[in-house]
Enzyme design. Structure first.
Site, short mmCIF file in Angstrom:
data_model
loop_
_atom_site.label_atom_id
_atom_site.label_comp_id
_atom_site.label_asym_id
_atom_site.label_seq_id
_atom_site.Cartn_x
_atom_site.Cartn_y
_atom_site.Cartn_z
N LYS A 10 0.85 -1.20 0.00
CA LYS A 10 0.00 0.00 0.00
C LYS A 10 0.88 1.25 0.00
CE LYS A 10 -3.86 1.98 2.69
NZ LYS A 10 -4.71 1.81 3.90
N SER A 57 -9.69 1.94 2.98
CA SER A 57 -8.79 2.65 2.11
C SER A 57 -7.78 1.78 1.36
CB SER A 57 -8.02 3.70 2.91
OG SER A 57 -7.17 3.10 3.84
N SER A 99 -9.85 -0.33 7.18
CA SER A 99 -9.23 -0.14 5.86
C SER A 99 -8.54 -1.35 5.26
CB SER A 99 -8.23 1.01 5.92
OG SER A 99 -8.90 2.24 5.83
#
Lengths: 95, 484
Positions: free
Chosen positions: B78, B153, B177
């Site tokens: 990420k 996210s 997330s």
């Protein structure tokens, strides 16, 4: 609880943000909505409840205070928008 | 061979047997990314050259009896986790040009274990959002239905794993997330105990809630990755000193007779009927596995979203004060220092980030601190106590991950509160700092994945992973792939 445009402007200044008139309108409305939603917390009596600021009960994490290798100045400065002689450069602050 | 269908543990086996080289596996996946990612947009940056070079090195050192546990295994990261020298943008204009001069501790540990990195995945700007639509660059699409969001996210990481661009990725979870996008994309996501994994090098959002964790196709793979990213880190004083067990061998734990609690608050209004149905089917499976299922109560659940949306923005407003146009990131010139700050921050941050900075600044400002931040932190205590009480009676808590399957792009963008409510079942886990695992438990009639959440007390990862693994081996949903 409602929030006024003036208050939003004050908070924006504290947060070092600035908004156009249109953004200001929208943020005032959205913040008012969110603040009225969180009002819900007042349904709970928390007068006898300790706040939790951290999920684990870890306290006093010490380590030896010793000099270790760190990132060289040039690398640490490599992402700075403006730099000079190993320093960050900022706009003049003393008039 | 359809290499993209193999979970990490299967890839490792073939690498170790010499049936595939890391170079050919890596270039296969890079080619798939090149061909298919334009439809999905899971990656912000693909580090193809570095990945191939690392793969070649891995192959070479394997020949020299290098037995590191993840040697030559390709992963995605990420883009709010620092990888030295690679852009780490947080999907923000603020950090569009930022190249960290250091590795996050998780990256250092994965490198030491031999893993290689294919690239950096998309996210909601600074991990603030539930759909990956808040990325300053582009939204990511759900591989199961490209009209829908992948969740957020960590939407890029979840979509990358679902699309078969990689079998494992890292995400971060502050309010859901990792788990919510895993659920939307039909993959596995683990939010470990707060402090289980070092946060050093994870760009801070809400420091008392943030936790890095794996996103994979199988629970077994999540156990594999957790083993190598967990542990105490001198550079993160909130990392926990607890020993890191061998999560893989714990997957065989005998769970017969263990108790599962079903919180009645997680099955009320707002829960989609199809999701409810699949969770109920899963409960029958748990019973067949020999576990006891009983209803429990987590009475403060209805207050979790409100507490979270004060605490997380408060911490964010203070963490994001560092973006001032001086040390790194964007700078927009102004007429003086304050003006430079304001212009930089107003142009560098997107709407959701500003909204949260505003809520947080307000909640922490003079005269409001007790009414908002302190109040929310007291409610946090009540939420944590609910779990402590429940875990006196049961070993696990099971429920949905999200109230609905993946929603459509654009559907919730203009309604922040509605977007926040999609985190209703995941947020409490962060407030209490406990373990939350999201894994697929079925598909909706429209063919969208539905996720199941298994929660356990602090440091119960072995048991939670064991239950998840034994469950996934019954349904074997990891064998299903979206057509892309």
């Amino acid at each position: 609880m409602s929030i006024t445009k003036e208050e939003v402007q004050h908070v924006a200044h504290l947060a070092r943000l600035e908004f156009s008139e249109e953004e200001l309108e929208r943020f005032t409305e959205q913040l008012a909505q969110i603040l009225s939603y969180v009002e819900k917390l007042n349904e709970l009596d928390t007068s006898q409840v300790e706040p939790t600021y951290h999920a684990l009960k870890l306290t006093n994490i010490f380590r030896e205070d010793e000099v270790k290798e760190s990132i060289p100045t040039e690398e640490a400065l490599s992402n700075a928008p403006q730099r000079e002689n190993g320093f960050f450069v900022v706009p003049k602050v003393i008039k | 061979m359809e290499w993209f269908k193999l979970p990490l543990t299967a890839q490792l086996e073939l690498l170790n047997k010499g049936e595939v080289t890391s170079r050919s596996l890596t270039s296969y996946l890079l080619k798939r990314i090149e061909e298919k990612d334009p439809q999905i947009k899971a990656f912000i940056t693909v580090t193809a050259e570095e990945a191939l070079r690392a793969a070649e090195e891995a192959d070479k050192s394997r020949g020299q009896k290098d037995h590191r546990p993840l040697l030559g295994l390709p992963l995605a990261i990420k883009d709010n986790i620092c990888v030295r020298g690679a852009p780490t943008t947080c999907a923000s204009k603020m950090l569009a040009q930022f190249k960290p001069p250091f590795d996050a501790t998780v990256i250092k540990k994965l490198k030491e274990a031999g893993a290689i990195f294919l690239g950096k995945t998309n996210l909601d700007e600074f991990a603030m959002g539930s759909s990956t639509e808040n990325s300053a660059f582009f939204p990511t699409r759900n591989p199961w239905d490209r009209e829908r969001v992948p969740g957020g996210s960590s939407g890029g990481s979840a979509a990358a794993v679902a699309a078969g661009f990689c079998a494992g990725a890292l995400g971060s979870d502050t309010g859901g997330s990792i788990r919510q996008p895993a659920s939307f994309c039909g993959v596995v996501g683990l939010k470990p105990t707060y402090g289980r994994v070092s946060r050093y090098g994870l760009v801070a959002f809400a420091s008392s809630l943030d936790q890095i964790g794996p996103i994979t196709r199988t629970v077994k793979d999540a156990a594999l990755l957790l083993r190598y990213i967990a542990g105490r880190d001198e550079k993160d004083s909130t990392s926990a000193p607890h020993e890191v067990p061998d999560y893989l061998s714990a997957l065989k734990l005998n769970l017969k007779g263990a108790k599962i609690g079903i919180p009645k608050e997680y099955f009320g209004e707002g829960l989609d009927d199809e999701v409810r149905g699949k969770i109920q089917e899963a409960l029958e499976i748990f019973k067949d596995m020999g576990l006891a299922v009983k209803e429990i109560t987590l009475p403060h659940t209805p207050y979790a979203v409100a507490a979270y949306y004060l605490i997380a923005p408060a911490e964010a407003s203070s963490n994001l004060a560092r973006y001032d146009g001086v040390k790194y990131g964007l700078r927009v010139e102004g007429k003086d220092l304050i003006d430079m700050y304001k212009k930089t921050r107003s142009q560098g941050f997107g709407a959701e980030v500003k909204r949260r900075i505003m809520i947080g600044t307000y909640a922490l400002s003079a005269g409001y601190y007790d009414a908002y931040y302190k109040k929310a932190s007291q409610v946090r205590t009540l939420i944590a106590r609910d779990f402590q009480e429940a875990f006196k009676e049961v070993d696990f808590i099971v429920g949905p991950v999200a109230p609905t399957p993946a929603f459509k792009l654009g559907e919730r963008v203009d309604d922040p509160l509605k977007m926040y409510l999609s985190d209703i079942y995941t947020i409490s886990v962060n407030l209490a700092g406990i373990v939350g695992l999201s894994l697929p438990c079925g598909f909706s009639k429209e063919g969208l994945p539905i996720g199941l959440q298994i929660m356990g007390p602090h440091f119960s990862e072995e048991k939670v992973l064991a239950l998840g693994h034994q469950f996934e081996e019954i349904l074997k949903l990891y064998e299903k792939y979206p057509e892309i």
